[in-house]
Write a protein that holds these residues in place. Structure first.
Motif, PDB file in Angstrom:
ATOM      1  N   ARG A 239      34.548  38.264  33.746  1.00  0.00           N
ATOM      2  CA  ARG A 239      33.428  38.369  34.464  1.00  0.00           C
ATOM      3  C   ARG A 239      32.425  37.589  34.091  1.00  0.00           C
ATOM      4  O   ARG A 239      32.242  37.033  32.935  1.00  0.00           O
ATOM      5  CB  ARG A 239      33.014  40.112  33.991  1.00  0.00           C
ATOM      6  N   ASP A 240      31.388  37.468  35.107  1.00  0.00           N
ATOM      7  CA  ASP A 240      30.195  36.624  34.884  1.00  0.00           C
ATOM      8  C   ASP A 240      29.364  36.955  33.588  1.00  0.00           C
ATOM      9  O   ASP A 240      28.696  36.176  33.165  1.00  0.00           O
ATOM     10  CB  ASP A 240      29.448  36.750  36.235  1.00  0.00           C
ATOM     11  N   ASN A 241      29.381  38.330  33.128  1.00  0.00           N
ATOM     12  CA  ASN A 241      28.610  38.840  32.241  1.00  0.00           C
ATOM     13  C   ASN A 241      29.129  38.695  30.855  1.00  0.00           C
ATOM     14  O   ASN A 241      28.791  39.157  29.728  1.00  0.00           O
ATOM     15  CB  ASN A 241      28.173  40.358  32.392  1.00  0.00           C
ATOM     16  N   GLY A 242      30.464  38.118  30.945  1.00  0.00           N
ATOM     17  CA  GLY A 242      31.015  37.739  29.638  1.00  0.00           C
ATOM     18  C   GLY A 242      32.188  38.744  29.374  1.00  0.00           C
ATOM     19  O   GLY A 242      32.911  38.697  28.314  1.00  0.00           O
ATOM     20  N   GLU A 243      32.208  40.087  29.847  1.00  0.00           N
ATOM     21  CA  GLU A 243      33.109  40.952  29.709  1.00  0.00           C
ATOM     22  C   GLU A 243      34.572  40.448  30.105  1.00  0.00           C
ATOM     23  O   GLU A 243      34.662  39.519  31.134  1.00  0.00           O
ATOM     24  CB  GLU A 243      32.737  42.373  30.094  1.00  0.00           C
ATOM     25  N   PHE A 244      35.503  41.062  29.609  1.00  0.00           N
ATOM     26  CA  PHE A 244      36.963  40.798  30.104  1.00  0.00           C
ATOM     27  C   PHE A 244      37.547  42.198  30.616  1.00  0.00           C
ATOM     28  O   PHE A 244      37.210  43.054  30.432  1.00  0.00           O
ATOM     29  CB  PHE A 244      37.694  40.673  28.513  1.00  0.00           C
ATOM     30  N   GLU A 245      38.578  41.920  31.393  1.00  0.00           N
ATOM     31  CA  GLU A 245      39.461  42.773  31.963  1.00  0.00           C
ATOM     32  C   GLU A 245      40.888  42.441  31.632  1.00  0.00           C
ATOM     33  O   GLU A 245      41.201  41.211  31.512  1.00  0.00           O
ATOM     34  CB  GLU A 245      39.344  42.736  33.323  1.00  0.00           C
ATOM     35  N   GLY A 246      41.694  43.485  31.324  1.00  0.00           N
ATOM     36  CA  GLY A 246      43.148  43.387  31.085  1.00  0.00           C
ATOM     37  C   GLY A 246      43.478  43.065  29.669  1.00  0.00           C
ATOM     38  O   GLY A 246      44.538  42.793  29.203  1.00  0.00           O
ATOM     39  N   GLY A 247      42.373  43.368  28.863  1.00  0.00           N
ATOM     40  CA  GLY A 247      42.647  43.131  27.394  1.00  0.00           C
ATOM     41  C   GLY A 247      43.134  44.481  26.787  1.00  0.00           C
ATOM     42  O   GLY A 247      43.582  45.547  27.388  1.00  0.00           O
ATOM     43  N   GLN A 248      43.313  44.442  25.433  1.00  0.00           N
ATOM     44  CA  GLN A 248      44.110  45.589  24.752  1.00  0.00           C
ATOM     45  C   GLN A 248      43.445  45.836  23.347  1.00  0.00           C
ATOM     46  O   GLN A 248      43.172  44.935  22.452  1.00  0.00           O
ATOM     47  CB  GLN A 248      45.520  45.222  24.572  1.00  0.00           C
ATOM     48  N   ASP A 249      43.190  46.854  22.928  1.00  0.00           N
ATOM     49  CA  ASP A 249      42.549  47.690  21.805  1.00  0.00           C
ATOM     50  C   ASP A 249      43.213  48.954  21.466  1.00  0.00           C
ATOM     51  O   ASP A 249      42.830  49.896  22.094  1.00  0.00           O
ATOM     52  CB  ASP A 249      41.244  47.516  21.668  1.00  0.00           C
ATOM     53  N   GLU A 250      44.494  48.967  20.949  1.00  0.00           N
ATOM     54  CA  GLU A 250      45.310  50.108  20.813  1.00  0.00           C
ATOM     55  C   GLU A 250      45.693  50.238  19.463  1.00  0.00           C
ATOM     56  O   GLU A 250      46.178  49.442  18.893  1.00  0.00           O
ATOM     57  CB  GLU A 250      46.335  50.019  21.825  1.00  0.00           C
TER      58      GLU A 250
ATOM     59  N   SER B 222      39.781  50.237  26.090  1.00  0.00           N
ATOM     60  CA  SER B 222      39.932  48.673  26.559  1.00  0.00           C
ATOM     61  C   SER B 222      39.336  48.798  27.738  1.00  0.00           C
ATOM     62  O   SER B 222      38.687  49.735  28.368  1.00  0.00           O
ATOM     63  CB  SER B 222      41.607  48.187  26.618  1.00  0.00           C
ATOM     64  N   GLY B 223      39.456  47.657  28.442  1.00  0.00           N
ATOM     65  CA  GLY B 223      38.621  47.486  29.696  1.00  0.00           C
ATOM     66  C   GLY B 223      39.590  47.734  30.936  1.00  0.00           C
ATOM     67  O   GLY B 223      40.678  48.257  30.460  1.00  0.00           O
ATOM     68  N   SER B 224      38.973  47.804  32.097  1.00  0.00           N
ATOM     69  CA  SER B 224      39.822  48.148  33.373  1.00  0.00           C
ATOM     70  C   SER B 224      40.945  47.032  33.580  1.00  0.00           C
ATOM     71  O   SER B 224      41.041  46.033  32.993  1.00  0.00           O
ATOM     72  CB  SER B 224      38.840  47.942  34.639  1.00  0.00           C
ATOM     73  N   ALA B 225      42.003  47.616  34.358  1.00  0.00           N
ATOM     74  CA  ALA B 225      43.120  46.612  34.831  1.00  0.00           C
ATOM     75  C   ALA B 225      42.536  45.385  35.320  1.00  0.00           C
ATOM     76  O   ALA B 225      41.634  45.517  36.116  1.00  0.00           O
ATOM     77  CB  ALA B 225      43.853  47.479  35.730  1.00  0.00           C
ATOM     78  N   PRO B 226      42.992  44.304  35.257  1.00  0.00           N
ATOM     79  CA  PRO B 226      42.739  42.977  35.707  1.00  0.00           C
ATOM     80  C   PRO B 226      42.596  42.800  37.279  1.00  0.00           C
ATOM     81  O   PRO B 226      43.531  43.170  37.577  1.00  0.00           O
ATOM     82  CB  PRO B 226      43.425  42.101  35.008  1.00  0.00           C
ATOM     83  N   SER B 227      41.400  42.728  37.533  1.00  0.00           N
ATOM     84  CA  SER B 227      41.313  42.947  39.099  1.00  0.00           C
ATOM     85  C   SER B 227      40.444  41.391  39.573  1.00  0.00           C
ATOM     86  O   SER B 227      39.380  41.392  38.688  1.00  0.00           O
ATOM     87  CB  SER B 227      40.909  43.898  39.836  1.00  0.00           C
ATOM     88  N   VAL B 228      40.597  40.974  40.759  1.00  0.00           N
ATOM     89  CA  VAL B 228      39.501  40.053  41.055  1.00  0.00           C
ATOM     90  C   VAL B 228      39.642  40.260  42.822  1.00  0.00           C
ATOM     91  O   VAL B 228      40.199  40.760  43.299  1.00  0.00           O
ATOM     92  CB  VAL B 228      40.041  38.361  40.953  1.00  0.00           C
ATOM     93  N   LEU B 229      38.508  39.646  43.379  1.00  0.00           N
ATOM     94  CA  LEU B 229      38.281  39.834  44.835  1.00  0.00           C
ATOM     95  C   LEU B 229      39.007  38.737  45.360  1.00  0.00           C
ATOM     96  O   LEU B 229      38.899  37.535  45.165  1.00  0.00           O
ATOM     97  CB  LEU B 229      36.789  39.475  45.021  1.00  0.00           C
ATOM     98  N   ALA B 230      40.010  39.153  46.171  1.00  0.00           N
ATOM     99  CA  ALA B 230      40.955  38.297  47.006  1.00  0.00           C
ATOM    100  C   ALA B 230      40.411  37.991  48.290  1.00  0.00           C
ATOM    101  O   ALA B 230      40.853  36.795  48.476  1.00  0.00           O
ATOM    102  CB  ALA B 230      42.118  39.040  47.158  1.00  0.00           C
ATOM    103  N   ALA B 231      39.816  38.532  48.894  1.00  0.00           N
ATOM    104  CA  ALA B 231      38.872  38.156  50.095  1.00  0.00           C
ATOM    105  C   ALA B 231      37.867  38.904  50.395  1.00  0.00           C
ATOM    106  O   ALA B 231      37.622  39.998  49.948  1.00  0.00           O
ATOM    107  CB  ALA B 231      40.282  38.368  51.299  1.00  0.00           C
ATOM    108  N   LYS B 232      37.070  38.440  51.240  1.00  0.00           N
ATOM    109  CA  LYS B 232      35.648  39.048  51.610  1.00  0.00           C
ATOM    110  C   LYS B 232      35.446  39.006  52.980  1.00  0.00           C
ATOM    111  O   LYS B 232      35.986  38.372  53.787  1.00  0.00           O
ATOM    112  CB  LYS B 232      34.588  38.693  50.731  1.00  0.00           C
ATOM    113  N   ASN B 233      34.716  40.114  53.332  1.00  0.00           N
ATOM    114  CA  ASN B 233      34.175  40.091  54.923  1.00  0.00           C
ATOM    115  C   ASN B 233      32.735  40.505  54.989  1.00  0.00           C
ATOM    116  O   ASN B 233      32.620  41.838  54.760  1.00  0.00           O
ATOM    117  CB  ASN B 233      35.086  40.870  55.905  1.00  0.00           C
ATOM    118  N   ASP B 234      31.797  39.788  54.888  1.00  0.00           N
ATOM    119  CA  ASP B 234      30.460  40.463  54.867  1.00  0.00           C
ATOM    120  C   ASP B 234      29.908  41.012  56.035  1.00  0.00           C
ATOM    121  O   ASP B 234      28.918  41.741  56.250  1.00  0.00           O
ATOM    122  CB  ASP B 234      29.442  39.238  54.622  1.00  0.00           C
TER     123      ASP B 234
END
Length: 783
Positions: free
Chosen positions: A225-236, A264-276
């Motif tokens: 993420r732009d704020n430096g956080e990760f998604e899709g990591g593991q701490d278990e 841990s963080g959320s499941a790893p996801s990204v914006l695939a497409a947008k429509n403003d």
């Protein structure tokens, strides 16, 4: 049961420290050389697909078996990773939109679970050491110290009961043995991976033995993420303890305890497409432009990088899970085998995600789920008529309580924006509005999409089951079975529009007797039969034809927003016919399994529509019917000394015959998470050099054809055809020390574990990602 295993971690760690005086149980140096065995010896696999131990080659079920060796050779640590190399199964953690990293959403032969909502039951049963895992959260776990994983395809209702119309996945861990030994493994790798796995087996006396495991899994995520956080990591971390007491040669008792925690963080996801210019974005921006009550949404941010997100919102996954199991096995004086499984399990799970992957609050979901379950199973098996007749009878009881809170925020501030404009948007009077807009307008509540849904579900299920196999002649045999299930379910649900401060639904005990009040209750009694005929050409070849019928339990709408949608739905039913062939051929160097199936799926639980005074109401109802046909083939071969080859192939043709009032599908729709083709190949080679031990090489390839990840069959949310390649090389440096280097997703394919497309309404399409190429180095030591 909170913190019910507080000593396991320290106990396991202390057990790993001993080595002096230990008896080496199994080391790389003294392992049996599997390449010196015939396929008959190598694949003499015993399974418990029908509650008793049988040869996998001799049961009339399409089944895949993954041994501990299979998992280790492929560096497969979870069912999610293993699914790419098993025919006709799909596994994801996220369903359609959950953001969960530990939820097991399993689909077999096109029959599966869409979302981890606990008001809807799964279609594939998951079992750990014979105990049913009723809910999705916590179902994806590390397969350390697992003896065997069995994937049974097709309805298993006669033996396993409800919610197995797609099949069943049964996982068996190692039991304590009479030796004393310990081993451990450290794995380092991509994304700062740091995994530790340890286990010890202690013989405490001639009649009492124990086994302990401990794992700690840690890595960074691969979506940044732009704020430096990760998604899709593991701490278990996870720990288990087993104690096995041999009271007599005929009676064994075993106590098993386990606990697991994830943060841990959320499941790893990204914006695939947008429509403003999406409908609700334009509406919101127009409203705030008129009133000045808030700033309009800025243009959405989307990146060229495959693993970058502008999200600043929800980013969490937690799990606190524990269980206890008491199993008893007794051989009666009549040589009957009696087995009892008494189990209690519970978890508290949270998971959420930033739906829009942007700083703007367009979509944010959070789930909080607590579950308690108690189960008791008792079955007896034996033989009669000079072993011509094998029989099994059993009883099962299950009691479950669930609390589930869902918070959904879509287009945050839309309700306030509607309240801030002076009048309805169509110019009508606030006294009799015909459109949204204006302070106090009751129609605004319909667009207060900042909602909470609080569900409590109680389930009681009791079943009696039986199965027999009768050998008519030396070659012919028949098998029959059935299970009668009685189930009672009750839902208490309250939903509200948070910003409007309005309770939309209150179906709880507090509103008993009121209109549209009181708990929602439903009961079912279902019989699930199974039968078939077998022809044994020899002790190494046989064919079978079977028929079976199973059911997926009915349930409730977990996110109702009106009295019409707050209603139950009935069970689904699936009838299947299967023709199969299994054999060992070519002087026992080749094993093959073939199966063809034809399945009719009725009363499917889909979102249907009903016209009311308020308009079209959408809710889950029994409105769909599909026809599913296909074939499955697998083989294992020893083509030459030091070589081993395996592979599988499946083809599935799944079609909707009817959809009734369903709003999300048509008869032209494809079943979600059901690829038409799956295939896999595996190659193993022992390379003998001047070193003391051979170098072991492994290469695996898995293929999936195009898969739709949502019920709408959106192209943006779909996964195109792809192939994964994994590789591993290992070498036993000494009799105790082994080093392994592995690469997963060698060709760095971009693979989705989920996806959706809401660009028309919310302006965003979301992709959940499987890991890119990753490498690892494992060091194993056996004391």
């Amino acid at each position: 049961m909170k913190n019910r295993l507080p000593c396991i971690t320290s106990f396991c760690a202390s057990c790993m420290l001993f080595s002096a005086g230990s008896v080496a149980y199994k080391t790389p140096g003294n392992d049996t050389d599997v390449f010196a065995l015939s396929i008959d010896e190598l694949l003499e696999v015993t399974v418990e697909a029908r509650k008793v131990k049988e040869d996998a080659l001799a049961i009339p079920v399409s089944i895949s078996v993954m041994s501990e060796q299979f998992l280790r050779e492929r560096n497969v640590n979870t069912l999610l990773e293993a699914a790419y190399f098993i025919p006709n199964i799909d596994v994801t953690t996220v369903g359609e939109n959950s953001g969960c990293t530990h939820c097991a959403n399993i689909t077999i032969r096109g029959i599966g679970q869409v979302d981890p909502l606990p008001t809807v039951d799964p279609s594939v049963g998951l079992y750990l050491d014979g105990v049913y895992y009723a809910r999705s959260p916590g179902g994806i776990f590390d397969l350390y110290d697992v003896r065997q994983v069995e994937v049974l395809r097709g309805p298993q209702g006669a033996i396993f009961g409800k919610n197995t119309i797609g099949g069943a996945v049964t996982i068996y861990t190692h039991d304590p043995v009479e030796d004393t030994f310990a081993d451990g493994e450290i794995t380092l790798g991509a994304f700062e991976r740091r995994d530790v796995r340890m286990r010890a087996n202690l013989a405490l006396s001639d009649s009492l033995s124990s086994r302990f495991t401990f794992t700690h899994l840690n890595r960074d995520g691969f979506v940044i993420r732009d704020n430096g956080e990760f998604e899709g990591g593991q701490d278990e971390w996870a720990a288990s303890a087993k104690f096995r007491y041999q009271a007599s040669p005929q009676l064994t008792a075993q106590l098993s305890l386990d606990q697991r925690r994830i943060n841990s963080g959320s499941a790893p996801s990204v914006l695939a497409a947008k429509n403003d210019q999406a409908d609700l974005l334009v509406l919101y921006n127009d409203l705030v432009a008129q009133s000045g009550v808030a700033e309009p949404y800025p243009p959405l941010q989307i990146f060229g990088s495959a693993h970058r997100s502008a999200s600043l919102g929800t980013n969490f996954n937690t799990l606190d899970q524990s269980g206890i199991l008491l199993s008893l096995e007794w051989q009666t004086p009549q040589q009957w085998q009696l087995k009892s499984l008494t189990a209690y399990r519970e978890f508290y799970a949270t998971y959420g995600r930033d739906f829009d992957n942007n700083p703007a609050i367009i979509g944010d979901t959070q789930d909080f789920q607590r579950q308690f379950q108690f189960s008791q199973e008792l079955h007896v098996s034996g033989s009669a008529l000079d072993e011509q007749l094998d029989w099994l009878v059993g009883l099962f009881h299950f009691d479950e309580h669930i609390n589930h809170l869902t918070d959904l925020v879509f287009i945050g501030g839309l309700f306030q924006a509607l309240e801030s404009v002076p009048a309805p948007l169509d110019g009508s009077s606030l006294d009799n509005p015909t459109s949204i807009g204006g302070p106090g307008n009751p129609l605004n509540i319909g667009l207060d999409i900042d909602s909470g849904f609080d569900n409590q579900v109680d389930i009681k299920s009791t079943a009696v089951f039986t199965h027999i196999k009768y050998a008519l002649t030396q070659h012919w045999a028949v098998h029959l079975g059935g299970r009668l299930t009685f189930e009672d379910k009750m839902q208490q649900v309250q939903s509200d529009a948070d910003n409007a401060g309005v309770i939309l639904i209150d179906r709880t005990r507090h509103t008993q007797g009121q209109k549209n009040g009181g708990p929602i209750e439903r009961s079912w009694r279902v019989f699930s039969p199974q039968g078939g005929i077998e022809y044994h050409f020899s002790d190494k070849q046989f064919a079978y034809l079977s028929a079976s019928r199973g059911f997926k339990s009915g349930g409730f709408n977990g996110i109702p927003n009106s009295p019409t949608s707050a209603q139950p739905f009935d069970p689904e039913y699936l009838t299947a016919y299967e023709l199969g062939y299994k054999a060992k051929l070519l002087a026992d160097t080749l094993q093959v399994s073939l199966a063809a199936f034809d399945m009719q799926h009725k009363d499917m639980q889909l979102r249907g529509g009903q016209s009311t005074e308020a308009g079209l109401e959408i809710f889950i109802d029994n409105v769909g019917e599909t026809r599913i046909r296909g074939i499955e083939a697998s083989f294992e071969a020893l083509p030459a000394p030091d070589w081993r080859l395996s592979g599988n192939l499946s083809y599935t043709d799944a079609r909707f015959d009817s959809v009734g009032t369903a709003t999300q599908v048509t008869t032209d729709s494809k079943l979600m998470r059901s690829p038409r083709w799956t295939a896999a190949m595996g190659l193993r080679y022992h390379w003998h050099t001047t070193l003391q031990h051979p170098v072991k090489l492994g290469l695996d390839w898995g293929f999936r054809s195009k898969t739709y990840n949502d019920v709408f069959n959106t192209e943006l949310g779909a996964q195109g055809s792809f192939a994964l390649v994994n590789a591993r090389i290992s070498h036993a440096i000494t009799d105790q020390l082994e080093l392994a280097l592995f690469v997963r997703n060698l060709t760095d394919k971009r693979v989705l574990i989920g996806g959706n497309d809401f660009t028309e309404v919310f302006g965003v399409a979301e992709h959940y990602l499987a890991p890119p190429r990753e490498w690892g180095l494992s060091l194993s030591y056996q004391f």
